[in-house]
Design an enzyme around this catalytic site. Structure first.
Site, PDB file in Angstrom:
ATOM      1  N   SER A 226     -23.304 -26.999  -5.713  1.00 40.65           N
ATOM      2  CA  SER A 226     -23.367 -28.042  -6.737  1.00 40.65           C
ATOM      3  C   SER A 226     -22.668 -29.330  -6.306  1.00 40.65           C
ATOM      4  CB  SER A 226     -22.765 -27.533  -8.040  1.00 40.65           C
ATOM      5  OG  SER A 226     -21.428 -27.118  -7.837  1.00 40.65           O
ATOM      6  N   ILE A 227     -21.584 -29.204  -5.515  1.00 37.33           N
ATOM      7  CA  ILE A 227     -20.831 -30.405  -5.159  1.00 37.33           C
ATOM      8  C   ILE A 227     -20.897 -30.749  -3.671  1.00 37.33           C
ATOM      9  CG2 ILE A 227     -19.223 -30.066  -7.068  1.00 37.33           C
ATOM     10  CD1 ILE A 227     -17.174 -29.108  -4.988  1.00 37.33           C
ATOM     11  N   VAL A 230     -23.671 -28.047   3.404  1.00 40.89           N
ATOM     12  CA  VAL A 230     -23.145 -27.643   4.705  1.00 40.89           C
ATOM     13  C   VAL A 230     -24.236 -27.744   5.767  1.00 40.89           C
ATOM     14  CG1 VAL A 230     -22.066 -25.773   6.020  1.00 40.89           C
ATOM     15  CG2 VAL A 230     -21.500 -26.080   3.602  1.00 40.89           C
ATOM     16  N   ASP A 383     -12.524 -16.103  -4.155  1.00 41.00           N
ATOM     17  CA  ASP A 383     -13.986 -16.127  -4.284  1.00 41.00           C
ATOM     18  C   ASP A 383     -14.615 -15.336  -3.134  1.00 41.00           C
ATOM     19  OD1 ASP A 383     -16.365 -16.779  -5.518  1.00 41.00           O
ATOM     20  OD2 ASP A 383     -16.561 -18.714  -4.520  1.00 41.00           O
TER      21      ASP A 383
END
Length: 559
Positions: A226-227, A230, A383
């Site tokens: 979303s932000i 890569v 995460d």
């Protein structure tokens, strides 16, 4: 006021008994009675008992009116005292937001109109089919505040609200389960930004041509979130393979404007309704804002990676695990250049078997490294889904993407250790006690009843184990995609299990710190890997796995 008060010429005895209720109006003594029974009055007033009895409702109303008036006056005074601070916050936040706030407001209105139109269409269809608005589903009755339409609105509003949705999905201790479940869809892959825009950002950050830093940059992204996005690349000079994580264009401005707006709304709501302060609404919003702003500052992620690498070196674990090296000279606030690691996710069972003789041993290593980082590292990886936890080609465990990390206090970890031990031994009384110790509550918790409810929830794990074992046993030579598909079903079930724990705990008045949700979510990931790679292993009981305690903070438990 005069109609609700009673003027009495009382005996001295009655005056002494009710002295605390006496007030003076214009030089005349009055007595404000609470709810009196006629037997409380002395003989001199018994003749008026019927009159007082008939007027008791008026006395009760007066007493309640006075209490309400006092409460209103107190709240008004508090509001007046807090108003300058509120105005100061709004003005300062508006200055920080600047003109981008007006642009986001227009985009927000457009998004609301779009989702609102979709909702009206669904209502029309439902009404036509049922011929009665009373029979509308709950989702439609709640309108844009329902989990479904609120999630759709967040997706239309863009990156900030998608990240906010992901935060909601990851924080079952803070949000209702219906919203946590619905916002799981915010984790879907985000659309990629055209490579030309990525090149523009790279030129701006490095203040010159891209080929002065990189010999080659792959225009096809490896991943798109979303932000950030890569891309694979190769450094000029050393010709080392790297990956570059680039902040998507306009994300930071949008994020600041959106989060400032959410903060101002929360401040105003809490000002208008002081009762909301008990829910820590502003504190939650501030926590979200700080967490999300950290994610768009890649210098902080670089610091998280370096801290984890130092932890591995200090504990002598560099041969067992690694995190990508950060190239500081090629990194900025919006660009993060890292060593490229090659490997496979821990859900790719066939590929893992081709790399190592014992997938179970690799899992034990991953668990020991992660558990050790909880207290021996400045922060822990929060995460560890399959995309961020790999088995590398050289047999080491690779920890990727340190955008989301957690920091746990010793007191929370002490309670967490008891929780894990009781979970392994199925001692639900001890588990209930540890959760009560960890959760903030002003209520007296019935630990025995709480323990019985927890036992009912965790007994369902056995059913999950059987289902997964059958699924993996059917296809020993199946490819990674098939195995992963089986795990997706399991993830929803495990999330549901976690939500059940939170729901039952909250019914006893318990509110857990955010670290608890982060820790348990990672344990659910590891539980999934365990049932895939080592189905006969109990990760909380196995002697090869060391769960660090405060007493072993400074010890190297891996030697």
């Amino acid at each position: 006021m005069q109609a609700l008060s009673i003027r009495l010429i009382a005996s001295s005895k009655l005056q002494r008994q009710q002295q605390q209720h006496t007030t003076t109006f214009r030089g005349v003594s009055h007595i404000r009675f609470p709810i009196f029974h006629h037997s409380q009055f002395p003989a001199t007033t018994c003749g008026r008992s019927r009159k007082l009895k008939r007027g008791s409702k008026g006395l009760t109303i007066f007493a309640r009116y006075s209490q309400t008036q006092d409460l209103f006056t107190s709240r008004l005074q508090d509001s007046i005292e807090n108003l300058p601070k509120l105005v100061e916050d709004i003005v300062q936040t508006s200055i920080n937001t600047g003109p981008r706030g007006a642009i986001r407001l227009a985009q927000g209105i457009q998004a609301v109109v779009g989702v609102g139109s979709e909702w009206l269409t669904d209502v029309s269809k439902a009404t036509t089919s049922t011929n009665s608005s009373a029979g509308l589903p709950t989702q439609l009755q709640l309108g844009l505040l329902s989990p479904l339409y609120l999630r759709k609105l967040f997706e239309r509003l863009g990156a900030t609200y998608i990240k906010l949705g992901q935060f909601i999905a990851s924080a079952p201790t803070l949000f209702p389960p219906e919203y946590v479940e619905e916002f799981q869809y915010c984790f879907d892959r985000a659309p990629a930004v055209p490579f030309e825009e990525i090149q523009k950002i790279l030129r701006e950050e490095f203040r010159g041509p891209i080929d002065g830093v990189f010999e080659y940059v792959d225009p096809t992204p490896i991943a798109s979130a979303s932000i950030a996005q890569v891309h694979g690349a190769r450094l000029r000079g050393s010709r080392e393979d790297v990956v570059i994580k680039v902040l998507k264009p306009g994300i930071e401005d949008t994020l600041v404007a959106d989060l400032n707006f959410v903060y101002v709304v929360a401040r105003i709501l809490e000002f208008l309704n002081p009762e909301l302060s008990r829910t820590s609404l502003v504190a939650i919003v501030k926590d979200i804002r700080e967490s999300m702003l950290e994610e768009v500052d890649f210098t902080k992620e670089a610091a998280n990676i370096d801290a984890f690498r130092r932890y591995l070196e200090s504990m002598g674990l560099t041969r067992q695990a690694t995190a990508p090296k950060v190239y500081q000279q090629c990194s900025t606030k919006r660009v993060l250049t890292m060593e490229r690691l090659y490997g496979v996710p821990l859900t790719d069972l066939d590929s893992i078997r081709s790399l190592v003789a014992s997938p179970e041993s690799s899992l034990v290593t991953a668990l020991n490294v992660w558990f050790g980082s909880l207290l021996a590292c400045e922060s822990f990886h929060a995460d560890v889904h399959a995309g961020n936890l790999w088995l590398l080609r050289d047999g080491r465990i690779g920890f990727l993407d340190f955008g989301i990390v957690g920091r746990i206090s010793p007191s929370t970890w002490n309670a967490m250790e008891v929780f894990l031990a009781s979970l392994a031994s199925e001692e639900y009384e001890s588990m209930a006690s540890s959760l009560v110790e960890m959760g903030a509550t002003s209520k007296v918790v019935d630990s025995n009843a709480f323990a019985k409810d927890l036992e009912k929830i965790f007994s369902s794990i056995k059913d999950l184990d059987t289902e997964i074992l059958v699924a993996t046993a059917r296809g020993p030579n199946s490819n990674a995609t098939a195995v992963s598909a089986n795990l997706v079903v399991d993830e929803r079930q495990m999330n549901a299990l976690f939500l059940d724990v939170i729901r039952v705990s909250e019914s006893y008045g318990l509110k857990f710190p955010r670290e608890f949700a982060l820790l348990v979510k990672q344990l659910l990931y590891f539980d999934r890997y365990t049932r895939l790679l080592a189905p006969n292993m109990n990760m909380l009981r196995d002697e090869r796995i060391s769960i660090v305690s405060n007493s072993s903070r400074s010890k190297n438990i891996y030697q």
